[in-house]
Design a protein around this motif. Structure first.
Motif, PDB file in Angstrom:
ATOM      1  N   LEU A   1       0.827  -1.207   0.000  1.00  0.00           N
ATOM      2  CA  LEU A   1       0.000   0.000   0.000  1.00  0.00           C
ATOM      3  C   LEU A   1       0.864   1.260   0.000  1.00  0.00           C
ATOM      4  N   ALA A   2       1.909   1.260   0.841  1.00  0.00           N
ATOM      5  CA  ALA A   2       2.787   2.428   0.948  1.00  0.00           C
ATOM      6  C   ALA A   2       3.507   2.698  -0.372  1.00  0.00           C
ATOM      7  N   LEU A   3       3.963   1.634  -1.028  1.00  0.00           N
ATOM      8  CA  LEU A   3       4.670   1.799  -2.296  1.00  0.00           C
ATOM      9  C   LEU A   3       3.728   2.281  -3.395  1.00  0.00           C
ATOM     10  N   HIS A   4       2.507   1.762  -3.422  1.00  0.00           N
ATOM     11  CA  HIS A   4       1.531   2.239  -4.401  1.00  0.00           C
ATOM     12  C   HIS A   4       1.202   3.717  -4.154  1.00  0.00           C
ATOM     13  N   LEU A   5       1.065   4.077  -2.888  1.00  0.00           N
ATOM     14  CA  LEU A   5       0.799   5.478  -2.539  1.00  0.00           C
ATOM     15  C   LEU A   5       1.944   6.372  -2.999  1.00  0.00           C
ATOM     16  N   ALA A   6       3.176   5.930  -2.723  1.00  0.00           N
ATOM     17  CA  ALA A   6       4.354   6.702  -3.131  1.00  0.00           C
ATOM     18  C   ALA A   6       4.430   6.814  -4.650  1.00  0.00           C
ATOM     19  N   ALA A   7       4.130   5.709  -5.360  1.00  0.00           N
ATOM     20  CA  ALA A   7       4.158   5.743  -6.824  1.00  0.00           C
ATOM     21  C   ALA A   7       3.133   6.723  -7.367  1.00  0.00           C
ATOM     22  N   GLY A   8       1.945   6.736  -6.762  1.00  0.00           N
ATOM     23  CA  GLY A   8       0.914   7.682  -7.187  1.00  0.00           C
ATOM     24  C   GLY A   8       1.353   9.120  -6.998  1.00  0.00           C
ATOM     25  N   ILE A   9       2.037   9.386  -5.891  1.00  0.00           N
ATOM     26  CA  ILE A   9       2.530  10.736  -5.624  1.00  0.00           C
ATOM     27  C   ILE A   9       3.588  11.141  -6.653  1.00  0.00           C
ATOM     28  N   VAL A  10       4.527  10.231  -6.918  1.00  0.00           N
ATOM     29  CA  VAL A  10       5.593  10.542  -7.879  1.00  0.00           C
ATOM     30  C   VAL A  10       5.008  10.788  -9.272  1.00  0.00           C
ATOM     31  N   LEU A  11       4.047   9.965  -9.680  1.00  0.00           N
ATOM     32  CA  LEU A  11       3.414  10.162 -10.990  1.00  0.00           C
ATOM     33  C   LEU A  11       2.684  11.503 -11.050  1.00  0.00           C
TER      34      LEU A  11
ATOM     35  N   VAL B   1       3.534  14.185  -9.276  1.00  0.00           N
ATOM     36  CA  VAL B   1       4.572  15.209  -9.339  1.00  0.00           C
ATOM     37  C   VAL B   1       4.966  15.460 -10.791  1.00  0.00           C
ATOM     38  N   VAL B   2       5.101  14.359 -11.533  1.00  0.00           N
ATOM     39  CA  VAL B   2       5.476  14.474 -12.950  1.00  0.00           C
ATOM     40  C   VAL B   2       4.337  15.062 -13.772  1.00  0.00           C
ATOM     41  N   GLY B   3       3.133  14.489 -13.618  1.00  0.00           N
ATOM     42  CA  GLY B   3       2.022  14.857 -14.483  1.00  0.00           C
ATOM     43  C   GLY B   3       1.322  16.155 -14.138  1.00  0.00           C
ATOM     44  N   ILE B   4       1.344  16.532 -12.853  1.00  0.00           N
ATOM     45  CA  ILE B   4       0.616  17.719 -12.414  1.00  0.00           C
ATOM     46  C   ILE B   4       1.529  18.927 -12.246  1.00  0.00           C
ATOM     47  N   GLU B   5       2.749  18.686 -11.781  1.00  0.00           N
ATOM     48  CA  GLU B   5       3.634  19.796 -11.420  1.00  0.00           C
ATOM     49  C   GLU B   5       4.731  20.048 -12.451  1.00  0.00           C
ATOM     50  N   LEU B   6       5.520  19.031 -12.768  1.00  0.00           N
ATOM     51  CA  LEU B   6       6.731  19.248 -13.554  1.00  0.00           C
ATOM     52  C   LEU B   6       6.476  19.438 -15.050  1.00  0.00           C
ATOM     53  N   ILE B   7       5.797  18.471 -15.679  1.00  0.00           N
ATOM     54  CA  ILE B   7       5.606  18.552 -17.131  1.00  0.00           C
ATOM     55  C   ILE B   7       4.736  19.744 -17.548  1.00  0.00           C
ATOM     56  N   PRO B   8       3.583  19.994 -16.886  1.00  0.00           N
ATOM     57  CA  PRO B   8       2.803  21.178 -17.286  1.00  0.00           C
ATOM     58  C   PRO B   8       3.592  22.477 -17.182  1.00  0.00           C
ATOM     59  N   THR B   9       4.487  22.555 -16.192  1.00  0.00           N
ATOM     60  CA  THR B   9       5.324  23.747 -16.062  1.00  0.00           C
ATOM     61  C   THR B   9       6.391  23.769 -17.146  1.00  0.00           C
ATOM     62  N   ALA B  10       7.009  22.621 -17.398  1.00  0.00           N
ATOM     63  CA  ALA B  10       8.125  22.557 -18.346  1.00  0.00           C
ATOM     64  C   ALA B  10       7.701  22.884 -19.771  1.00  0.00           C
ATOM     65  N   ILE B  11       6.507  22.446 -20.176  1.00  0.00           N
ATOM     66  CA  ILE B  11       6.103  22.648 -21.574  1.00  0.00           C
ATOM     67  C   ILE B  11       5.653  24.084 -21.853  1.00  0.00           C
ATOM     68  N   GLU B  12       5.750  24.937 -20.843  1.00  0.00           N
ATOM     69  CA  GLU B  12       5.532  26.362 -21.084  1.00  0.00           C
ATOM     70  C   GLU B  12       6.736  26.982 -21.790  1.00  0.00           C
TER      71      GLU B  12
END
Length: 243
Positions: A38-48, A50-61
């Motif tokens: 459960l903890a690893l799935h939770l962590a994976a969801g957070i990392v994904l 971070v990539v999909g919500i925070e980093l990539i939308p900002t980077a493609i500006e």
């Protein structure tokens, strides 16, 4: 008003402490295979997220956006070398069985580095922005620290080593703050966005190739998929209301 470098370092200690706190919680309690899944799935969801919500939308500006996408791909290629390094470390600390744990540690370290870059860059703009970015990372860093140390614990890594690893999470975020504050400040926007895209490429690779496979090795919990989506939703909620 922009903050000083020392103040930026102090702000970055908040997510670092959150990560370390999660690791100490894992030390305090016995972790079953289902709880670890459960903890690893939770962590994976957070990392994904971070990539999909925070980093990539900002980077493609960036202008042009294709340039940062190439850098994003370079981050994925770099993760191959990162995987080799974690395999080398694993071979010296218990063999192939520990490779997944070191891969997860590397992924969390990269995530913390990206947090530091954002906090450092944000702090050059204003204290309130730096504080907001730091506080926004804490709730997501706690489960990441928990999952990382719980995995090392399940692999039989000695307690002293686990505690040192938990404390070492401060290093990548301090490095990220230094890069964000001194190297990104005053530089072309494409440099900052490219750095975010590069870390996003690494994080996506680690989430898919290291964290998720490791979460399926033991007795998987029935709600594992819910934890994965929940981790994604948790970071999205934080990003929307505190980002």
């Amino acid at each position: 008003m922009a903050t000083t470098y020392l103040t930026a370092l102090l702000l970055s200690s908040l997510p670092a402490l959150g990560n370390t706190f999660g690791g100490l919680v894992a030390e305090r309690f016995e972790i079953s295979e289902k709880a670890l899944s459960l903890a690893l799935h939770l962590a994976a969801g957070i990392v994904l997220a971070v990539v999909g919500i925070e980093l990539i939308p900002t980077a493609i500006e960036a202008d042009p956006p294709w340039l940062v996408l190439i850098v994003f791909l370079a981050g994925g290629v770099f993760s191959i070398g990162l995987d080799r390094v974690t395999d080398l470390i694993a071979s010296r600390t218990g063999g192939e069985a520990n490779a997944g744990a070191w891969g997860i540690y590397a992924g969390v370290a990269v995530d913390l580095f990206s947090d530091g870059v954002m906090i450092g860059a944000g702090s050059t703009i204003s204290l309130s922005l730096g504080l907001l970015l730091a506080l926004g990372q804490v709730p997501a860093d706690v489960p990441e620290g928990f999952a990382t140390i719980a995995t090392f614990k399940a692999k039989g890594i000695p307690r002293r080593t686990r505690v040192l690893l938990s404390l070492s999470f401060a290093l990548p975020i301090f490095l990220g703050v230094t890069v964000g504050y001194w190297l990104v400040r005053g530089r072309p926007e494409i440099l900052k966005l490219g750095l975010l895209a590069f870390t996003a490429g690494i994080l996506l690779s680690v989430a898919v190739e290291e964290i998720i496979p490791e979460s399926h090795k033991g007795d998987e919990a029935r709600l594992a998929a819910v934890a994965l989506v929940g981790g994604f939703a948790l970071f999205t909620l934080i990003s929307v209301y505190l980002g």
